[in-house]
Motif scaffolding. Structure first.
Motif, PDB file in Angstrom:
ATOM      1  N   VAL A 191       0.864  -1.183   0.000  1.00  0.00           N
ATOM      2  CA  VAL A 191       0.000   0.000   0.000  1.00  0.00           C
ATOM      3  C   VAL A 191       0.899   1.231   0.000  1.00  0.00           C
ATOM      4  CG1 VAL A 191      -1.787   1.290   1.233  1.00  0.00           C
ATOM      5  CG2 VAL A 191      -1.787  -1.231   1.291  1.00  0.00           C
ATOM      6  N   ALA A 192       0.595   2.189  -0.877  1.00  0.00           N
ATOM      7  CA  ALA A 192       1.418   3.398  -0.984  1.00  0.00           C
ATOM      8  C   ALA A 192       0.524   4.632  -0.956  1.00  0.00           C
ATOM      9  CB  ALA A 192       2.241   3.370  -2.265  1.00  0.00           C
ATOM     10  N   TYR A 193       0.874   5.574  -0.066  1.00  0.00           N
ATOM     11  CA  TYR A 193       0.136   6.833   0.064  1.00  0.00           C
ATOM     12  C   TYR A 193       0.897   7.964  -0.611  1.00  0.00           C
ATOM     13  CZ  TYR A 193      -3.254   5.151   3.555  1.00  0.00           C
ATOM     14  OH  TYR A 193      -4.274   4.506   4.211  1.00  0.00           O
ATOM     15  N   TYR A 194       0.168   8.693  -1.450  1.00  0.00           N
ATOM     16  CA  TYR A 194       0.665   9.864  -2.188  1.00  0.00           C
ATOM     17  C   TYR A 194       2.152   9.765  -2.551  1.00  0.00           C
ATOM     18  CZ  TYR A 194      -0.304  11.166   2.787  1.00  0.00           C
ATOM     19  OH  TYR A 194      -0.520  11.168   4.150  1.00  0.00           O
ATOM     20  N   VAL A 195       2.437   8.697  -3.276  1.00  0.00           N
ATOM     21  CA  VAL A 195       3.798   8.441  -3.723  1.00  0.00           C
ATOM     22  C   VAL A 195       3.953   8.898  -5.168  1.00  0.00           C
ATOM     23  CG1 VAL A 195       3.279   6.123  -4.582  1.00  0.00           C
ATOM     24  CG2 VAL A 195       5.584   6.645  -3.787  1.00  0.00           C
ATOM     25  N   GLN A 196       5.162   9.207  -5.562  1.00  0.00           N
ATOM     26  CA  GLN A 196       5.432   9.497  -6.961  1.00  0.00           C
ATOM     27  C   GLN A 196       5.131   8.246  -7.778  1.00  0.00           C
ATOM     28  OE1 GLN A 196       6.485  12.447  -8.275  1.00  0.00           O
ATOM     29  NE2 GLN A 196       6.413  11.611 -10.353  1.00  0.00           N
ATOM     30  N   PRO A 197       4.246   8.322  -8.771  1.00  0.00           N
ATOM     31  CA  PRO A 197       3.876   7.107  -9.503  1.00  0.00           C
ATOM     32  C   PRO A 197       5.082   6.486 -10.213  1.00  0.00           C
ATOM     33  CG  PRO A 197       2.370   8.901  -9.999  1.00  0.00           C
ATOM     34  CD  PRO A 197       3.524   9.503  -9.253  1.00  0.00           C
ATOM     35  N   PRO A 198       5.145   5.169 -10.215  1.00  0.00           N
ATOM     36  CA  PRO A 198       6.189   4.524 -11.014  1.00  0.00           C
ATOM     37  C   PRO A 198       5.924   4.736 -12.492  1.00  0.00           C
ATOM     38  CG  PRO A 198       4.644   2.901 -10.178  1.00  0.00           C
ATOM     39  CD  PRO A 198       4.277   4.206  -9.541  1.00  0.00           C
ATOM     40  N   SER A 199       6.923   4.552 -13.296  1.00  0.00           N
ATOM     41  CA  SER A 199       6.750   4.698 -14.734  1.00  0.00           C
ATOM     42  C   SER A 199       5.724   3.696 -15.244  1.00  0.00           C
ATOM     43  CB  SER A 199       8.087   4.464 -15.439  1.00  0.00           C
ATOM     44  OG  SER A 199       7.892   4.301 -16.832  1.00  0.00           O
ATOM     45  N   PRO A 200       4.822   4.116 -16.137  1.00  0.00           N
ATOM     46  CA  PRO A 200       3.870   3.158 -16.719  1.00  0.00           C
ATOM     47  C   PRO A 200       4.565   1.967 -17.370  1.00  0.00           C
ATOM     48  CG  PRO A 200       3.202   5.402 -17.224  1.00  0.00           C
ATOM     49  CD  PRO A 200       4.555   5.498 -16.595  1.00  0.00           C
ATOM     50  N   ASP A 201       5.802   2.157 -17.809  1.00  0.00           N
ATOM     51  CA  ASP A 201       6.540   1.056 -18.425  1.00  0.00           C
ATOM     52  C   ASP A 201       6.814  -0.078 -17.444  1.00  0.00           C
ATOM     53  OD1 ASP A 201       6.604   2.442 -20.803  1.00  0.00           O
ATOM     54  OD2 ASP A 201       8.577   3.336 -20.419  1.00  0.00           O
ATOM     55  N   ARG A 202       6.701   0.205 -16.145  1.00  0.00           N
ATOM     56  CA  ARG A 202       6.957  -0.815 -15.131  1.00  0.00           C
ATOM     57  C   ARG A 202       5.665  -1.448 -14.601  1.00  0.00           C
ATOM     58  NH1 ARG A 202      11.568  -0.024 -10.903  1.00  0.00           N
ATOM     59  NH2 ARG A 202      11.610  -2.260 -11.374  1.00  0.00           N
ATOM     60  N   ALA A 203       4.543  -1.055 -15.178  1.00  0.00           N
ATOM     61  CA  ALA A 203       3.250  -1.514 -14.668  1.00  0.00           C
ATOM     62  C   ALA A 203       3.146  -3.038 -14.642  1.00  0.00           C
ATOM     63  CB  ALA A 203       2.119  -0.928 -15.508  1.00  0.00           C
ATOM     64  N   ALA A 204       3.684  -3.686 -15.640  1.00  0.00           N
ATOM     65  CA  ALA A 204       3.571  -5.144 -15.729  1.00  0.00           C
ATOM     66  C   ALA A 204       4.515  -5.864 -14.778  1.00  0.00           C
ATOM     67  CB  ALA A 204       3.838  -5.610 -17.159  1.00  0.00           C
ATOM     68  N   GLU A 205       5.408  -5.130 -14.112  1.00  0.00           N
ATOM     69  CA  GLU A 205       6.419  -5.759 -13.269  1.00  0.00           C
ATOM     70  C   GLU A 205       5.955  -6.029 -11.841  1.00  0.00           C
ATOM     71  OE1 GLU A 205      10.176  -3.737 -13.420  1.00  0.00           O
ATOM     72  OE2 GLU A 205       9.899  -3.192 -15.527  1.00  0.00           O
ATOM     73  N   PHE A 206       4.807  -5.478 -11.446  1.00  0.00           N
ATOM     74  CA  PHE A 206       4.336  -5.704 -10.081  1.00  0.00           C
ATOM     75  C   PHE A 206       3.994  -7.181  -9.902  1.00  0.00           C
ATOM     76  CE2 PHE A 206       3.573  -1.101 -10.238  1.00  0.00           C
ATOM     77  CZ  PHE A 206       4.147  -0.739  -9.018  1.00  0.00           C
ATOM     78  N   LYS A 207       4.533  -7.764  -8.843  1.00  0.00           N
ATOM     79  CA  LYS A 207       4.360  -9.193  -8.601  1.00  0.00           C
ATOM     80  C   LYS A 207       3.227  -9.496  -7.627  1.00  0.00           C
ATOM     81  CE  LYS A 207       8.233 -10.144 -10.889  1.00  0.00           C
ATOM     82  NZ  LYS A 207       8.836  -8.804 -11.007  1.00  0.00           N
ATOM     83  N   VAL A 208       2.798  -8.503  -6.856  1.00  0.00           N
ATOM     84  CA  VAL A 208       1.757  -8.716  -5.840  1.00  0.00           C
ATOM     85  C   VAL A 208       0.730  -7.593  -5.940  1.00  0.00           C
ATOM     86  CG1 VAL A 208       3.366  -9.881  -4.283  1.00  0.00           C
ATOM     87  CG2 VAL A 208       3.001  -7.412  -4.060  1.00  0.00           C
TER      88      VAL A 208
END
Length: 284
Positions: A191-208
């Protein structure tokens, strides 16, 4: 009105959005289930607890990374049952009174909570100041991640922890919660609160599964949100994204500032708790 999409039916009724401040998207390989909830009763929340609350066990623990010893706050419910763990990562100002209170709140809701203090090796003249932020800013993120992984290891192997843990962080700490989600080696959810969004290019890399809490109109995050969400949906990632209107960064973590918004903060806590129990306690 609010909406959520979930690849699996929820384990229990979802916390009530109760206001049009939510954009929730959960994508997965299974069929999408739509649920709309307006005006339902709010779930009961754990009451605030002070440091001497008899329902809790609170202690200072130590752990080591690169021969440096760090301290952390460990809070857990009394009783012999093993419980899921939560690595609570503060922002760059360190574990101030708010984060200690939040740790107790999550512990009352059934978690073994670890709050690592990355500033503990240093002598600070004042808690919750820019002094600590400046110290941490001089250290490369990879070193911080190494320290946080050592804290996660202590939590995961604690005798009262079931071994299933999640990471939750605010701003700077949220970026490291997302790093755990990208690696997928320690946590079952983040869970992340008001964090700088990761690059959309990394969207597929989330494992959980990941849950985001955004501030509406934040120039650091708003331009990237739609692209990130579309990429995560396209990649079949499991996530939720909430946007809170008329709030500022710090609305849920700075109770002594004008930024604090108790209504939004309570909704955010309920959503975080439901998400964590869904993915860490219940599991897929």
């Amino acid at each position: 009105m609010s909406d959520s999409r979930s690849p699996l039916p929820p384990a229990r009724p979802a916390p009530t959005p109760a206001a049009p401040d939510r954009r929730g998207f959960v994508a997965g390989a299974l069929a999408t289930v739509w649920a709309v909830a307006v005006g339902a009763p709010r779930p009961a929340r754990a009451q605030d607890a002070d440091a001497s609350d008899p329902r809790l066990l609170t202690e200072t623990v130590t752990f080591q990374a690169r021969k440096q010893v760090y301290k952390g706050l460990l809070v857990r419910p009394r009783g012999g049952a093993k419980r899921p763990g939560l690595l609570l990562i503060p922002d760059q100002r360190g574990p101030n009174s708010f984060f200690r209170q939040l740790a107790r709140r999550f512990a009352l809701d059934g978690f073994v909570v670890m709050v690592p203090d990355l500033l503990s090796p240093y002598t600070l003249t004042q808690e919750n100041s820019d002094e600590g932020q400046n110290i941490l800013a001089r250290i490369v993120p990879a070193e911080h991640l190494l320290v946080l992984d050592a804290a996660a290891d202590l939590l995961q192997h604690h005798p009262d922890c079931s071994g299933a843990i999640a990471a939750l962080g605010f701003v700077w700490g949220g970026s490291f919660a997302l790093q755990f989600a990208l690696s997928g080696t320690r946590v079952k959810a983040a869970v992340a609160y008001y964090v700088q969004p990761p690059s959309p290019d990394r969207a597929a890399e989330f494992k959980v599964p990941v849950q985001f809490h955004w501030v509406e109109g934040d120039p650091r995050s708003a331009p990237a949100l739609e692209a990130l969400e579309k990429r995560m949906i396209g990649a079949g990632r499991v996530f939720e994204a909430f946007v809170y209107p008329d709030t500022q960064s710090g609305f849920a973590s700075e109770p002594n500032s004008r930024r604090f918004n108790k209504t939004a903060a309570d909704h955010a806590y309920d959503r975080s708790l439901f998400f964590l129990k869904r993915w860490v306690v219940t599991g897929p």
